[in-house]
Design a protein around this motif. Structure first.
Motif, PDB file in Angstrom:
ATOM      1  N   SER A   7       0.704  -0.935   0.403  1.00  0.00           N
ATOM      2  CA  SER A   7       0.524  -0.158   0.012  1.00  0.00           C
ATOM      3  C   SER A   7       0.872   1.155   0.161  1.00  0.00           C
ATOM      4  O   SER A   7       1.791   1.012   0.412  1.00  0.00           O
ATOM      5  N   LYS A   8       0.400   2.653  -0.470  1.00  0.00           N
ATOM      6  CA  LYS A   8       1.044   3.105  -0.863  1.00  0.00           C
ATOM      7  C   LYS A   8       1.296   3.939   1.192  1.00  0.00           C
ATOM      8  O   LYS A   8       1.858   4.800   0.925  1.00  0.00           O
ATOM      9  N   SER A   9      -0.134   3.739   1.062  1.00  0.00           N
ATOM     10  CA  SER A   9       0.224   4.442   2.883  1.00  0.00           C
ATOM     11  C   SER A   9       0.924   3.788   3.710  1.00  0.00           C
ATOM     12  O   SER A   9       1.769   4.732   4.579  1.00  0.00           O
ATOM     13  N   LEU A  10       1.948   2.769   3.435  1.00  0.00           N
ATOM     14  CA  LEU A  10       2.890   2.092   4.198  1.00  0.00           C
ATOM     15  C   LEU A  10       4.036   3.095   3.775  1.00  0.00           C
ATOM     16  O   LEU A  10       4.604   3.482   2.459  1.00  0.00           O
ATOM     17  N   LYS A  11       4.940   3.438   4.970  1.00  0.00           N
ATOM     18  CA  LYS A  11       6.377   4.443   4.611  1.00  0.00           C
ATOM     19  C   LYS A  11       6.834   3.635   5.318  1.00  0.00           C
ATOM     20  O   LYS A  11       8.284   4.964   4.562  1.00  0.00           O
ATOM     21  N   GLU A  12       6.848   2.952   5.513  1.00  0.00           N
ATOM     22  CA  GLU A  12       8.656   2.849   5.961  1.00  0.00           C
ATOM     23  C   GLU A  12       7.997   1.337   7.220  1.00  0.00           C
ATOM     24  O   GLU A  12       7.434   1.268   7.737  1.00  0.00           O
ATOM     25  N   LEU A  13       9.022   0.563   7.282  1.00  0.00           N
ATOM     26  CA  LEU A  13       9.148  -0.999   7.306  1.00  0.00           C
ATOM     27  C   LEU A  13      10.065  -0.707   8.605  1.00  0.00           C
ATOM     28  O   LEU A  13      11.140  -0.810   8.068  1.00  0.00           O
ATOM     29  N   ARG A  14       9.814  -1.457  10.099  1.00  0.00           N
ATOM     30  CA  ARG A  14      11.290  -1.800  10.961  1.00  0.00           C
ATOM     31  C   ARG A  14      11.718  -2.986  11.424  1.00  0.00           C
ATOM     32  O   ARG A  14      10.480  -3.640  11.806  1.00  0.00           O
ATOM     33  N   VAL A  15      12.648  -4.067  11.008  1.00  0.00           N
ATOM     34  CA  VAL A  15      12.857  -4.975  11.436  1.00  0.00           C
ATOM     35  C   VAL A  15      13.797  -5.030  12.730  1.00  0.00           C
ATOM     36  O   VAL A  15      14.897  -4.355  12.396  1.00  0.00           O
ATOM     37  N   HIS A  16      13.533  -5.734  13.581  1.00  0.00           N
ATOM     38  CA  HIS A  16      13.775  -5.846  15.267  1.00  0.00           C
ATOM     39  C   HIS A  16      14.006  -7.201  15.572  1.00  0.00           C
ATOM     40  O   HIS A  16      13.218  -8.302  15.209  1.00  0.00           O
ATOM     41  N   MET A  17      15.821  -8.154  15.765  1.00  0.00           N
ATOM     42  CA  MET A  17      15.880  -9.676  15.884  1.00  0.00           C
ATOM     43  C   MET A  17      17.342  -9.392  16.222  1.00  0.00           C
ATOM     44  O   MET A  17      17.997  -8.279  16.325  1.00  0.00           O
ATOM     45  N   SER A  18      17.326 -10.950  16.421  1.00  0.00           N
ATOM     46  CA  SER A  18      18.416 -10.815  17.123  1.00  0.00           C
ATOM     47  C   SER A  18      19.602 -11.534  16.119  1.00  0.00           C
ATOM     48  O   SER A  18      19.057 -12.267  15.350  1.00  0.00           O
ATOM     49  N   GLN A  19      20.648 -11.230  16.312  1.00  0.00           N
ATOM     50  CA  GLN A  19      21.596 -12.281  15.110  1.00  0.00           C
ATOM     51  C   GLN A  19      21.597 -13.541  15.438  1.00  0.00           C
ATOM     52  O   GLN A  19      21.461 -14.752  14.731  1.00  0.00           O
ATOM     53  N   ASN A  20      21.628 -13.485  17.055  1.00  0.00           N
ATOM     54  CA  ASN A  20      21.809 -15.483  16.941  1.00  0.00           C
ATOM     55  C   ASN A  20      20.544 -16.239  18.122  1.00  0.00           C
ATOM     56  O   ASN A  20      20.728 -17.259  18.080  1.00  0.00           O
ATOM     57  N   SER A  21      19.899 -15.537  18.970  1.00  0.00           N
ATOM     58  CA  SER A  21      18.767 -16.196  19.100  1.00  0.00           C
ATOM     59  C   SER A  21      17.967 -16.950  18.329  1.00  0.00           C
ATOM     60  O   SER A  21      17.889 -17.080  17.549  1.00  0.00           O
ATOM     61  N   PRO A  22      18.101 -18.374  19.190  1.00  0.00           N
ATOM     62  CA  PRO A  22      16.842 -18.852  18.359  1.00  0.00           C
ATOM     63  C   PRO A  22      15.300 -18.687  17.893  1.00  0.00           C
ATOM     64  O   PRO A  22      14.670 -18.736  17.762  1.00  0.00           O
ATOM     65  N   ALA A  23      14.907 -17.613  18.971  1.00  0.00           N
ATOM     66  CA  ALA A  23      13.460 -17.003  18.837  1.00  0.00           C
ATOM     67  C   ALA A  23      13.935 -15.874  17.697  1.00  0.00           C
ATOM     68  O   ALA A  23      12.268 -16.163  17.723  1.00  0.00           O
ATOM     69  N   SER A  24      14.660 -16.135  16.841  1.00  0.00           N
ATOM     70  CA  SER A  24      14.539 -14.793  16.102  1.00  0.00           C
ATOM     71  C   SER A  24      14.727 -16.025  14.543  1.00  0.00           C
ATOM     72  O   SER A  24      14.385 -15.320  13.662  1.00  0.00           O
ATOM     73  N   ARG A  25      15.004 -16.616  14.684  1.00  0.00           N
ATOM     74  CA  ARG A  25      15.510 -18.009  14.041  1.00  0.00           C
ATOM     75  C   ARG A  25      14.044 -17.508  11.999  1.00  0.00           C
ATOM     76  O   ARG A  25      14.663 -17.258  11.064  1.00  0.00           O
ATOM     77  N   GLY A  26      12.853 -17.705  12.906  1.00  0.00           N
ATOM     78  CA  GLY A  26      11.739 -17.507  11.989  1.00  0.00           C
ATOM     79  C   GLY A  26      11.993 -16.470  11.165  1.00  0.00           C
ATOM     80  O   GLY A  26      11.442 -16.291   9.923  1.00  0.00           O
ATOM     81  N   LEU A  27      12.365 -15.302  11.644  1.00  0.00           N
ATOM     82  CA  LEU A  27      12.140 -14.004  11.411  1.00  0.00           C
ATOM     83  C   LEU A  27      13.620 -13.830  10.380  1.00  0.00           C
ATOM     84  O   LEU A  27      13.054 -12.879   9.103  1.00  0.00           O
ATOM     85  N   ARG A  28      14.686 -14.502  10.943  1.00  0.00           N
ATOM     86  CA  ARG A  28      16.255 -14.093  10.122  1.00  0.00           C
ATOM     87  C   ARG A  28      15.607 -14.716   8.801  1.00  0.00           C
ATOM     88  O   ARG A  28      15.891 -14.429   7.244  1.00  0.00           O
ATOM     89  N   ASP A  29      14.986 -15.905   8.727  1.00  0.00           N
ATOM     90  CA  ASP A  29      14.352 -17.077   7.647  1.00  0.00           C
ATOM     91  C   ASP A  29      13.404 -16.306   6.638  1.00  0.00           C
ATOM     92  O   ASP A  29      13.870 -16.290   5.160  1.00  0.00           O
ATOM     93  N   PHE A  30      12.988 -15.074   7.200  1.00  0.00           N
ATOM     94  CA  PHE A  30      11.783 -14.974   6.615  1.00  0.00           C
ATOM     95  C   PHE A  30      12.423 -13.713   5.934  1.00  0.00           C
ATOM     96  O   PHE A  30      12.080 -13.527   4.402  1.00  0.00           O
ATOM     97  N   ILE A  31      13.540 -12.734   6.279  1.00  0.00           N
ATOM     98  CA  ILE A  31      13.901 -11.447   5.731  1.00  0.00           C
ATOM     99  C   ILE A  31      15.058 -12.435   4.394  1.00  0.00           C
ATOM    100  O   ILE A  31      14.924 -11.612   3.279  1.00  0.00           O
ATOM    101  N   VAL A  32      15.407 -13.428   4.538  1.00  0.00           N
ATOM    102  CA  VAL A  32      17.029 -13.850   3.615  1.00  0.00           C
ATOM    103  C   VAL A  32      15.929 -13.761   2.945  1.00  0.00           C
ATOM    104  O   VAL A  32      16.193 -14.060   1.748  1.00  0.00           O
ATOM    105  N   LYS A  33      14.203 -14.757   3.114  1.00  0.00           N
ATOM    106  CA  LYS A  33      13.621 -15.131   1.996  1.00  0.00           C
ATOM    107  C   LYS A  33      12.421 -14.052   1.012  1.00  0.00           C
ATOM    108  O   LYS A  33      12.614 -14.124   0.005  1.00  0.00           O
ATOM    109  N   SER A  34      12.292 -13.134   1.755  1.00  0.00           N
ATOM    110  CA  SER A  34      11.879 -12.807   1.270  1.00  0.00           C
ATOM    111  C   SER A  34      12.202 -10.719   0.516  1.00  0.00           C
ATOM    112  O   SER A  34      11.272 -10.341  -0.486  1.00  0.00           O
ATOM    113  N   TYR A  35      13.611 -10.846   1.354  1.00  0.00           N
ATOM    114  CA  TYR A  35      13.628  -9.104   0.743  1.00  0.00           C
ATOM    115  C   TYR A  35      14.121  -8.852   0.149  1.00  0.00           C
ATOM    116  O   TYR A  35      12.749  -7.989  -0.683  1.00  0.00           O
TER     117      TYR A  35
END
Length: 93
Positions: A7-35
């Motif tokens: 949407s043009k109304s979306l002005k910015e996306l910010r992603v916060h994650m840990s480099q090593n934490s297992p809790a961030s694994r899904g987000l890291r994988d999503f970013i690598v695949k989708s970015y």
């Protein structure tokens, strides 16, 4: 995630994650695949990725008029992160 213009109304996306934490694994994988596809479809949208040890995995979307929405994606798979991301940028809960 299929690359699509957001949407043009979306002005910015910010992603916060840990480099090593297992809790961030899904987000890291999503970013690598989708970015790459996301950036190709939305070349002028700022997508800020911040990594720090021990932080909560989250995605923050800033819309027009300074409205922000945040989702926490700790301990989710990449597919679950994708579903939550799609809901975030489409405005559903």
């Amino acid at each position: 995630m299929s690359a699509r213009a957001l949407s043009k109304s979306l002005k910015e996306l910010r992603v916060h994650m840990s480099q090593n934490s297992p809790a961030s694994r899904g987000l890291r994988d999503f970013i690598v695949k989708s970015y790459p596809g996301l950036k190709d479809a939305n070349p002028t949208l700022p997508i800020l990725i911040r990594e720090a040890n021990g932080v909560e995995s989250r995605i923050i979307a800033r819309f027009e008029l300074g409205q922000e929405r945040k989702i926490v994606v700790d301990n989710l798979s990449a597919n679950d992160v994708e579903q939550k991301f799609n809901a975030l940028v489409s405005g559903t809960k």
